[in-house]
Design a protein around this motif. Structure first.
Motif, PDB file in Angstrom:
ATOM      1  N   TYR A   7       0.835  -1.204   0.000  1.00 37.00           N
ATOM      2  CA  TYR A   7       0.000   0.000   0.000  1.00 37.00           C
ATOM      3  C   TYR A   7       0.870   1.255   0.000  1.00 37.00           C
ATOM      4  O   TYR A   7       0.665   2.169  -0.789  1.00 37.00           O
ATOM      5  CB  TYR A   7      -0.935  -0.013   1.202  1.00 37.00           C
ATOM      6  N   PHE A   8       1.864   1.299   0.898  1.00 41.07           N
ATOM      7  CA  PHE A   8       2.715   2.484   0.966  1.00 41.07           C
ATOM      8  C   PHE A   8       3.539   2.660  -0.300  1.00 41.07           C
ATOM      9  O   PHE A   8       3.762   3.787  -0.756  1.00 41.07           O
ATOM     10  CB  PHE A   8       3.602   2.455   2.208  1.00 41.07           C
ATOM     11  N   GLU A   9       3.990   1.572  -0.888  1.00 41.93           N
ATOM     12  CA  GLU A   9       4.702   1.679  -2.163  1.00 41.93           C
ATOM     13  C   GLU A   9       3.777   2.253  -3.232  1.00 41.93           C
ATOM     14  O   GLU A   9       4.193   3.083  -4.046  1.00 41.93           O
ATOM     15  CB  GLU A   9       5.227   0.312  -2.597  1.00 41.93           C
ATOM     16  N   CYS A  10       2.520   1.826  -3.213  1.00 42.66           N
ATOM     17  CA  CYS A  10       1.541   2.314  -4.194  1.00 42.66           C
ATOM     18  C   CYS A  10       1.286   3.802  -4.023  1.00 42.66           C
ATOM     19  O   CYS A  10       1.347   4.555  -4.995  1.00 42.66           O
ATOM     20  CB  CYS A  10       0.242   1.521  -4.045  1.00 42.66           C
ATOM     21  N   ILE A  11       1.026   4.252  -2.792  1.00 46.06           N
ATOM     22  CA  ILE A  11       0.670   5.666  -2.614  1.00 46.06           C
ATOM     23  C   ILE A  11       1.855   6.591  -2.837  1.00 46.06           C
ATOM     24  O   ILE A  11       1.659   7.758  -3.160  1.00 46.06           O
ATOM     25  CB  ILE A  11       0.007   5.965  -1.251  1.00 46.06           C
ATOM     26  N   THR A  12       3.072   6.075  -2.702  1.00 41.45           N
ATOM     27  CA  THR A  12       4.225   6.941  -2.967  1.00 41.45           C
ATOM     28  C   THR A  12       4.363   7.238  -4.454  1.00 41.45           C
ATOM     29  O   THR A  12       5.032   8.199  -4.828  1.00 41.45           O
ATOM     30  CB  THR A  12       5.540   6.349  -2.433  1.00 41.45           C
ATOM     31  N   THR A  13       3.729   6.429  -5.297  1.00 44.99           N
ATOM     32  CA  THR A  13       3.763   6.702  -6.733  1.00 44.99           C
ATOM     33  C   THR A  13       2.637   7.644  -7.155  1.00 44.99           C
ATOM     34  O   THR A  13       2.637   8.122  -8.281  1.00 44.99           O
ATOM     35  CB  THR A  13       3.641   5.395  -7.550  1.00 44.99           C
ATOM     36  N   CYS A  14       1.694   7.913  -6.253  1.00 47.49           N
ATOM     37  CA  CYS A  14       0.550   8.772  -6.568  1.00 47.49           C
ATOM     38  C   CYS A  14       0.889  10.239  -6.311  1.00 47.49           C
ATOM     39  O   CYS A  14       1.611  10.567  -5.368  1.00 47.49           O
ATOM     40  CB  CYS A  14      -0.650   8.429  -5.691  1.00 47.49           C
ATOM     41  N   LEU A  47      -0.365  13.735  -4.845  1.00 44.46           N
ATOM     42  CA  LEU A  47      -1.284  14.067  -3.761  1.00 44.46           C
ATOM     43  C   LEU A  47      -2.621  14.556  -4.284  1.00 44.46           C
ATOM     44  O   LEU A  47      -3.644  14.436  -3.617  1.00 44.46           O
ATOM     45  CB  LEU A  47      -0.669  15.112  -2.833  1.00 44.46           C
ATOM     46  N   ASP A  48      -2.628  15.107  -5.477  1.00 41.93           N
ATOM     47  CA  ASP A  48      -3.856  15.623  -6.080  1.00 41.93           C
ATOM     48  C   ASP A  48      -4.646  14.545  -6.819  1.00 41.93           C
ATOM     49  O   ASP A  48      -5.759  14.802  -7.269  1.00 41.93           O
ATOM     50  CB  ASP A  48      -3.527  16.751  -7.061  1.00 41.93           C
ATOM     51  N   ASP A  49      -4.076  13.344  -6.943  1.00 46.19           N
ATOM     52  CA  ASP A  49      -4.720  12.270  -7.700  1.00 46.19           C
ATOM     53  C   ASP A  49      -5.491  11.347  -6.759  1.00 46.19           C
ATOM     54  O   ASP A  49      -4.998  10.320  -6.326  1.00 46.19           O
ATOM     55  CB  ASP A  49      -3.677  11.477  -8.490  1.00 46.19           C
ATOM     56  N   GLU A  83      -7.950   9.465  -7.401  1.00 45.46           N
ATOM     57  CA  GLU A  83      -8.254   8.166  -8.010  1.00 45.46           C
ATOM     58  C   GLU A  83      -7.134   7.167  -7.752  1.00 45.46           C
ATOM     59  O   GLU A  83      -7.380   6.000  -7.447  1.00 45.46           O
ATOM     60  CB  GLU A  83      -8.485   8.336  -9.507  1.00 45.46           C
ATOM     61  N   CYS A  84      -5.908   7.612  -7.851  1.00 46.84           N
ATOM     62  CA  CYS A  84      -4.756   6.746  -7.606  1.00 46.84           C
ATOM     63  C   CYS A  84      -4.734   6.279  -6.150  1.00 46.84           C
ATOM     64  O   CYS A  84      -4.557   5.102  -5.869  1.00 46.84           O
ATOM     65  CB  CYS A  84      -3.464   7.486  -7.944  1.00 46.84           C
ATOM     66  N   ILE A  85      -4.942   7.199  -5.243  1.00 45.80           N
ATOM     67  CA  ILE A  85      -4.944   6.866  -3.819  1.00 45.80           C
ATOM     68  C   ILE A  85      -6.086   5.905  -3.500  1.00 45.80           C
ATOM     69  O   ILE A  85      -5.905   4.925  -2.769  1.00 45.80           O
ATOM     70  CB  ILE A  85      -5.010   8.143  -2.965  1.00 45.80           C
ATOM     71  N   THR A  86      -7.258   6.155  -4.101  1.00 49.68           N
ATOM     72  CA  THR A  86      -8.400   5.265  -3.898  1.00 49.68           C
ATOM     73  C   THR A  86      -8.079   3.860  -4.393  1.00 49.68           C
ATOM     74  O   THR A  86      -8.420   2.866  -3.749  1.00 49.68           O
ATOM     75  CB  THR A  86      -9.654   5.808  -4.620  1.00 49.68           C
ATOM     76  N   ARG A  87      -7.404   3.765  -5.533  1.00 50.24           N
ATOM     77  CA  ARG A  87      -7.022   2.459  -6.078  1.00 50.24           C
ATOM     78  C   ARG A  87      -6.085   1.731  -5.109  1.00 50.24           C
ATOM     79  O   ARG A  87      -6.224   0.524  -4.887  1.00 50.24           O
ATOM     80  CB  ARG A  87      -6.364   2.649  -7.450  1.00 50.24           C
ATOM     81  N   CYS A  88      -5.153   2.443  -4.503  1.00 51.37           N
ATOM     82  CA  CYS A  88      -4.234   1.844  -3.541  1.00 51.37           C
ATOM     83  C   CYS A  88      -4.992   1.330  -2.312  1.00 51.37           C
ATOM     84  O   CYS A  88      -4.709   0.236  -1.804  1.00 51.37           O
ATOM     85  CB  CYS A  88      -3.173   2.850  -3.103  1.00 51.37           C
ATOM     86  N   VAL A  89      -5.956   2.109  -1.845  1.00 56.95           N
ATOM     87  CA  VAL A  89      -6.765   1.705  -0.688  1.00 56.95           C
ATOM     88  C   VAL A  89      -7.559   0.448  -1.031  1.00 56.95           C
ATOM     89  O   VAL A  89      -7.647  -0.486  -0.230  1.00 56.95           O
ATOM     90  CB  VAL A  89      -7.689   2.844  -0.231  1.00 56.95           C
ATOM     91  N   GLU A  90      -8.131   0.405  -2.230  1.00 57.62           N
ATOM     92  CA  GLU A  90      -8.900  -0.768  -2.652  1.00 57.62           C
ATOM     93  C   GLU A  90      -8.014  -2.006  -2.712  1.00 57.62           C
ATOM     94  O   GLU A  90      -8.431  -3.098  -2.326  1.00 57.62           O
ATOM     95  CB  GLU A  90      -9.573  -0.517  -4.008  1.00 57.62           C
ATOM     96  N   GLN A  91      -6.787  -1.849  -3.197  1.00 54.83           N
ATOM     97  CA  GLN A  91      -5.854  -2.983  -3.242  1.00 54.83           C
ATOM     98  C   GLN A  91      -5.553  -3.478  -1.829  1.00 54.83           C
ATOM     99  O   GLN A  91      -5.472  -4.672  -1.589  1.00 54.83           O
ATOM    100  CB  GLN A  91      -4.554  -2.584  -3.937  1.00 54.83           C
TER     101      GLN A  91
END
Length: 63
Positions: A35-42, A44-46, A48-56
């Motif tokens: 999860y943390f690896e995923c959100i570091t690629t997002c 802060l304004d995206d 949708e990307c953060i939501t996708r990481c949370v869903e994963q």
């Protein structure tokens, strides 16, 4: 000590029925690390990307 003696001493029965409690803990940490690896690629304004990481992360928790 017997269970009755433990309970009268205020010690709760520990459930060790999980086949691999340490493995479950490790799996949880792997999911959190992913999860943390995923959100570091997002960005802060995206959102949708953060939501996708949370869903994963949720999906990994359900597995």
């Amino acid at each position: 000590m017997r269970n009755a003696e433990l309970q009268s001493a205020g010690i709760q029965d520990v459930n060790l029925s999980s086949p691999n409690p340490a493995g479950d803990h490790e799996q949880t940490w792997d999911a959190v690390e992913t999860y943390f690896e995923c959100i570091t690629t997002c960005s802060l304004d995206d959102g949708e990307c953060i939501t996708r990481c949370v869903e994963q992360l949720k999906d990994a928790d359900d597995a």
